[in-house]
Motif scaffolding. Structure first.
Motif, PDB file in Angstrom:
ATOM      1  N   LEU A 215      29.037  18.907 -10.294  1.00 34.12           N
ATOM      2  CA  LEU A 215      29.799  17.682  -9.861  1.00 34.12           C
ATOM      3  C   LEU A 215      28.451  16.774  -9.532  1.00 34.12           C
ATOM      4  N   PHE A 216      27.701  17.415  -8.476  1.00 31.64           N
ATOM      5  CA  PHE A 216      26.771  16.643  -7.809  1.00 31.64           C
ATOM      6  C   PHE A 216      25.582  16.029  -9.030  1.00 31.64           C
ATOM      7  N   GLU A 217      25.260  17.286  -8.982  1.00 32.68           N
ATOM      8  CA  GLU A 217      24.379  16.012 -10.524  1.00 32.68           C
ATOM      9  C   GLU A 217      24.521  15.802 -11.490  1.00 32.68           C
ATOM     10  N   LEU A 218      26.332  15.841 -11.901  1.00 26.18           N
ATOM     11  CA  LEU A 218      26.228  15.123 -12.652  1.00 26.18           C
ATOM     12  C   LEU A 218      26.828  12.785 -12.535  1.00 26.18           C
ATOM     13  N   ARG A 219      27.129  13.104 -10.894  1.00 24.85           N
ATOM     14  CA  ARG A 219      26.851  12.144 -10.377  1.00 24.85           C
ATOM     15  C   ARG A 219      25.868  10.923 -10.877  1.00 24.85           C
ATOM     16  N   LEU A 220      24.802  12.294 -10.176  1.00 26.19           N
ATOM     17  CA  LEU A 220      23.221  11.393 -10.786  1.00 26.19           C
ATOM     18  C   LEU A 220      22.718  10.922 -11.574  1.00 26.19           C
ATOM     19  N   GLN A 221      23.207  12.020 -12.990  1.00 30.24           N
ATOM     20  CA  GLN A 221      22.666  11.942 -13.623  1.00 30.24           C
ATOM     21  C   GLN A 221      23.814  10.318 -14.961  1.00 30.24           C
ATOM     22  N   ILE A 222      25.097   9.965 -14.061  1.00 33.37           N
ATOM     23  CA  ILE A 222      25.946   9.030 -14.469  1.00 33.37           C
ATOM     24  C   ILE A 222      24.699   7.962 -14.176  1.00 33.37           C
ATOM     25  N   VAL A 223      24.620   7.666 -12.679  1.00 31.89           N
ATOM     26  CA  VAL A 223      24.119   6.851 -12.616  1.00 31.89           C
ATOM     27  C   VAL A 223      22.977   5.749 -13.074  1.00 31.89           C
ATOM     28  N   ARG A 224      22.233   7.971 -13.063  1.00 30.19           N
ATOM     29  CA  ARG A 224      20.833   7.100 -13.865  1.00 30.19           C
ATOM     30  C   ARG A 224      20.913   7.263 -15.409  1.00 30.19           C
ATOM     31  N   GLN A 225      21.584   7.620 -16.036  1.00 29.83           N
ATOM     32  CA  GLN A 225      21.998   6.729 -17.455  1.00 29.83           C
ATOM     33  C   GLN A 225      22.645   5.620 -16.875  1.00 29.83           C
ATOM     34  N   GLN A 226      23.249   4.868 -16.281  1.00 31.65           N
ATOM     35  CA  GLN A 226      23.525   3.585 -15.997  1.00 31.65           C
ATOM     36  C   GLN A 226      22.417   2.669 -16.061  1.00 31.65           C
ATOM     37  N   ASP A 227      21.318   3.018 -15.566  1.00 26.71           N
ATOM     38  CA  ASP A 227      20.065   2.540 -15.056  1.00 26.71           C
ATOM     39  C   ASP A 227      19.482   2.788 -16.807  1.00 26.71           C
ATOM     40  N   HIS A 228      19.412   3.562 -17.256  1.00 30.16           N
ATOM     41  CA  HIS A 228      18.493   3.205 -18.748  1.00 30.16           C
ATOM     42  C   HIS A 228      19.118   2.411 -19.468  1.00 30.16           C
ATOM     43  N   THR A 229      21.127   2.281 -19.425  1.00 35.61           N
ATOM     44  CA  THR A 229      21.439   1.570 -20.557  1.00 35.61           C
ATOM     45  C   THR A 229      21.019  -0.537 -19.730  1.00 35.61           C
ATOM     46  N   LEU A 230      20.959  -0.490 -18.316  1.00 33.05           N
ATOM     47  CA  LEU A 230      20.543  -1.695 -17.754  1.00 33.05           C
ATOM     48  C   LEU A 230      19.778  -2.332 -18.606  1.00 33.05           C
ATOM     49  N   HIS A 231      20.121  -3.910 -19.031  1.00 31.53           N
ATOM     50  CA  HIS A 231      19.082  -4.020 -19.630  1.00 31.53           C
ATOM     51  C   HIS A 231      17.892  -4.866 -19.345  1.00 31.53           C
ATOM     52  N   GLY A 232      17.145  -4.116 -19.389  1.00 31.51           N
ATOM     53  CA  GLY A 232      15.411  -4.232 -18.797  1.00 31.51           C
ATOM     54  C   GLY A 232      14.256  -5.026 -19.522  1.00 31.51           C
ATOM     55  N   GLN A 233      13.531  -5.188 -19.411  1.00 28.17           N
ATOM     56  CA  GLN A 233      12.400  -5.988 -19.914  1.00 28.17           C
ATOM     57  C   GLN A 233      11.585  -4.936 -20.880  1.00 28.17           C
ATOM     58  N   ALA A 234      11.679  -6.069 -22.223  1.00 27.18           N
ATOM     59  CA  ALA A 234      11.106  -5.013 -23.172  1.00 27.18           C
ATOM     60  C   ALA A 234       9.450  -5.174 -23.581  1.00 27.18           C
ATOM     61  N   LEU A 235       8.273  -4.282 -22.999  1.00 30.18           N
ATOM     62  CA  LEU A 235       7.182  -4.844 -22.543  1.00 30.18           C
ATOM     63  C   LEU A 235       6.671  -4.739 -23.445  1.00 30.18           C
ATOM     64  N   HIS A 236       6.040  -5.980 -25.048  1.00 33.42           N
ATOM     65  CA  HIS A 236       5.189  -5.378 -25.726  1.00 33.42           C
ATOM     66  C   HIS A 236       3.935  -5.515 -25.505  1.00 33.42           C
ATOM     67  N   TYR A 237       3.390  -4.746 -25.114  1.00 30.71           N
ATOM     68  CA  TYR A 237       2.009  -4.730 -24.975  1.00 30.71           C
ATOM     69  C   TYR A 237       1.069  -4.476 -25.880  1.00 30.71           C
ATOM     70  N   ASP A 238      -0.030  -4.689 -25.767  1.00 28.35           N
ATOM     71  CA  ASP A 238      -1.794  -5.135 -26.550  1.00 28.35           C
ATOM     72  C   ASP A 238      -2.164  -3.121 -27.086  1.00 28.35           C
ATOM     73  N   LEU A 239      -1.534  -2.529 -27.804  1.00 27.35           N
ATOM     74  CA  LEU A 239      -2.504  -1.359 -27.361  1.00 27.35           C
ATOM     75  C   LEU A 239      -3.621  -1.363 -27.868  1.00 27.35           C
ATOM     76  N   PRO A 240      -4.719  -2.756 -28.590  1.00 25.79           N
ATOM     77  CA  PRO A 240      -5.897  -2.252 -28.823  1.00 25.79           C
ATOM     78  C   PRO A 240      -6.662  -2.894 -27.749  1.00 25.79           C
ATOM     79  N   LYS A 241      -5.810  -3.654 -26.733  1.00 24.47           N
ATOM     80  CA  LYS A 241      -7.073  -3.988 -25.583  1.00 24.47           C
ATOM     81  C   LYS A 241      -6.485  -3.397 -24.588  1.00 24.47           C
ATOM     82  N   LEU A 242      -4.778  -2.204 -24.477  1.00 22.05           N
ATOM     83  CA  LEU A 242      -4.726  -1.070 -23.368  1.00 22.05           C
ATOM     84  C   LEU A 242      -5.839  -0.292 -23.422  1.00 22.05           C
TER      85      LEU A 242
END
Ligand code: ADP
Ligand code: MG
Length: 677
Positions: A215-242
């Protein structure tokens, strides 16, 4: 309507006062009460009367062997006699005084449990209580307190079970329950409180632990899933430069570094919010991984920030990164508490306008005056040195930057699962090639003089040495050596052949930085220092470390200190000086000399000191579990974590039939246990 979320006030005989008493044990609803488990059981096994001592209070289970006879003498006085069959051969007489109503419970052939005082001479029992069956709970001993007595808890649990048993449904989905061979929830609760025997209690406890962790882990995993669906920035980095940047490095990345770079870059690209913990032992090369990640963010048109816990470290990072990025179009700036007001004044608007690509600093980075143009990635070095609020503050700068938290304190599995369960974890489990293991020895303080010859021999090869002392001033309470006294001693011993420097926490920041820079430039060969050098300082030419009063440090801290040497390609040594006064301290010293593996050490530290001491008492983030022990029951904890991950990984898991009870339970108990940072 009865439900396990009913308040305990729903039970007969529970008024406001009792509710309050129960609340003091953190029991609010029926489920809390039913999962308020005994911490031990009195033995319910029928005992051989020959083994019972005279006048002992005992609980005996047996079968009513003959009809009970009630004898009255006087108006209120009476006596009830019957025989109790304990096993095939043993029958003892039992007498109850003045409880005539018990007669109804004593049908011949009934199995009962009797509590009473044993009389050895007569081989009989003076009954005190009678319990209808082995289900009585008589054998269960609960943690009680001043406000509520043992017997009351037993009664309430029994009454709650009788009323609510029909509505106890399985929470653990059936396939998991079968996979891990767990009991049904109703059975588990029954056997925890009213076990037929020791084996039943043990099986129930295993299920109870699994359920609690799950039950404890489920609650953590749910938080984590919400974090993942939180809208973050998509950073389209430049692979050749990297790739060009990685090719420019003076060494080849280790396999582990390549793997974690990939893990991080994968997250950066996605439009989700990254919350990743990068673990790697001291010297495993986390900084360059952070540099690659930050450069990726920068090629995507964003800014990156790196927050370090001390000025020395921030400055060191700024120097190293400026060098790494010398041939790349990256504007690096440093902002710490020591930054002059005039420099600050020009720097802040540049940060706000995007003129600075990479900002390095201390907690000065999270001051409200610092606004970023577009912060895409925030890196926190030695993250355990920061409080929860500081980490949160960096996370909240700009528009949900991706966060990479780095730590050199290897986190034992228990803590990784419980305290950091909501983060994704990347591990660098490999040191750069050519590293020599550090040879650690432990000596007594009266052997120091003899060791100084070893120090001289080491210095004569062109190496440098650290000498670590615990405190700057003599403390009366703790007999620790004075850094200044040791400094004087080493000066006398080594100068003029070798120069000796002193570094301690009371110095001004620029003074500290100057000394560190001089040591790095080999202007000093010996640096006497307090634990200021503990964090992250990198001087590859230093190959020897002496630690005074080593028994005053914890394992994790000793390991961090020791990690200051062994950073070059030459063999390094660490000498622990200690006269430990107790067995635990002896154990710490021998552990240090027997392993260089930070994970082994931190696991040992956890066992010796508990989670609070490793992560800082208040921030350990490891919750109090009721039945499970995250250290001792690590196997169950890992299994439960795995199970929880699988549960939430299934799309629309909460709507599936097998999970309905679970989802409902989680939503009615949402208040519990989710206070993770
Ligand atoms: P930590 O993980 O303790 O922060 P650092 O990032 O300070 O470690 O790296 C320790 C040292 O190892 C630095 O001098 C760094 O330049 C060097 N280093 C990092 N990666 C490699 C590698 N792949 N090969 C050789 N040296 C490396
Ligand atoms: Mg580091």
């Amino acid at each position: 309507m009865t439900s396990l979320s009913d308040s305990v006030a729903a039970l007969p005989g529970v008024g406001p006062k009792r509710v309050q008493a129960l609340n003091s044990l953190e029991i609010e609803n029926i489920n809390d009460l039913l999962t308020y488990f005994p911490f031990r059981y009195e033995d319910l096994q029928a005992k051989d009367p020959a083994e019972l001592t005279d006048q002992a209070k005992v609980t005996l289970k047996g079968t009513v062997a003959g009809a009970a006879v009630l004898t009255r003498f006087g108006r209120k006085k009476n006596r009830l006699n019957f025989r109790l069959l304990l096993d095939e051969h043993t029958v003892i007489p039992v007498t109850f005084f003045n409880q005539p109503w018990l007669k109804d419970k004593l049908e011949v052939g009934n199995e009962i449990v009797v509590y009473g005082r044993f009389d050895a001479k007569r081989q009989s029992l003076a009954g005190m209580k009678i319990l209808a069956s082995a289900d009585s709970g008589m054998g269960s001993i609960y943690p009680a307190n001043k406000e509520i007595r043992q017997g009351t808890i037993q009664k309430l649990v029994t009454s709650a079970y009788e009323t609510y048993a029909p509505v106890i449904v399985d929470l653990i989905p059936e396939p998991l329950r079968e996979q891990y061979r767990l009991l049904h929830r109703k059975q588990m609760i029954h056997d925890m409180h009213f076990p037929a025997d020791g084996a039943a209690a043990q099986a129930a406890r295993r299920t109870a632990k699994f359920e609690e962790f799950y039950l404890f882990e489920l609650r953590l995993q749910i938080v984590r899933q919400q974090d993942h669906t939180l809208h973050g920035q998509a950073l389209h980095y430049d692979l050749p430069k990297l790739k060009a940047f990685i090719d420019s490095l003076p060494y080849e990345l280790t396999g582990a570094q390549k793997r974690v770079v990939n893990e991080i870059c994968f997250d950066l690209k996605r439009p989700v919010h990254m919350n990743r913990l990068l673990q790697g032992d001291v010297g495993s090369g986390k900084t360059v991984v952070a540099a690659i990640a930050m450069y990726a963010a920068i090629t995507a048109g964003a800014q990156a920030a790196l927050m370090a816990p001390t000025e020395i470290l921030a400055e060191q990072h700024a120097n190293n990164l400026a060098k790494l990025f010398a041939d790349f179009p990256v504007n690096v700036a440093l902002l710490t508490g020591a930054t002059k007001a005039s420099a600050r004044k020009t720097l802040l608007p540049q940060i706000a306008k995007g003129g600075v690509d990479l900002l390095i600093g201390t907690h000065a980075l999270i001051q409200p005056e610092v606004t970023y143009h577009r912060l895409g990635l925030a890196v926190i070095d030695e993250q355990h040195r920061f409080g929860v609020n500081q980490r949160q503050a960096l996370r909240e700068k700009g528009q949900q930057p991706d966060v990479l938290a780095m730590t050199a304190t290897p986190i034992p599995r228990t803590l990784a699962i419980t305290a950091y369960g909501e983060m994704d974890v990347s591990v660098i489990n490999e040191l750069p090639a050519g590293r020599q293991p550090i040879k650690t020895t432990w000596i007594r303080s009266n052997q120091v003089d003899a060791t100084l010859r070893q120090v001289k021999a080491e210095l004569s090869t062109g190496s440098q040495a650290y000498v670590v002392t615990p405190l700057i001033e003599e403390s009366e309470a703790v007999d620790m050596k004075n850094a200044e006294a040791i400094y004087a001693r080493f000066k006398e011993e080594f100068e003029p052949d070798y120069k000796v420097g002193l570094l301690h926490g009371r110095m001004k920041d620029d003074e500290k930085n100057a000394i560190m820079a001089a040591f790095k430039a080999n202007e000093f060969q010996v640096l006497v220092a307090t634990t200021v050098i503990e964090v992250g300082v990198d001087v590859p030419n230093a190959t020897l470390m002496m630690i005074y009063d080593a028994d005053h440090f914890g394992l994790a801290q000793l390991h961090q200190l020791r990690g200051r040497v062994g950073r070059g390609t030459r063999a390094s040594a660490c000498i622990l000086i200690a006269d430990p006064k107790n067995q635990l301290a002896v154990e710490r010293m021998t552990t240090m000399t027997s392993t260089n593996d930070g994970f082994v050490l931190s696991q040992k530290d956890l066992e010796l000191r508990g989670p609070g001491d490793i992560l800082g008492r208040k921030q350990s983030g490891v919750p109090d579990f009721k039945v499970g022990d995250p250290v001792a029951d690590l196997n169950i904890l890992s299994a439960a974590q795995q199970a929880a991950k699988e549960t939430v990984a299934a799309p629309d898991w909460a709507d599936k039939d097998a999970n309905l009870a679970l989802a409902a339970f989680l939503s009615t108990t949402a208040h519990q246990n989710t206070t993770m940072d």
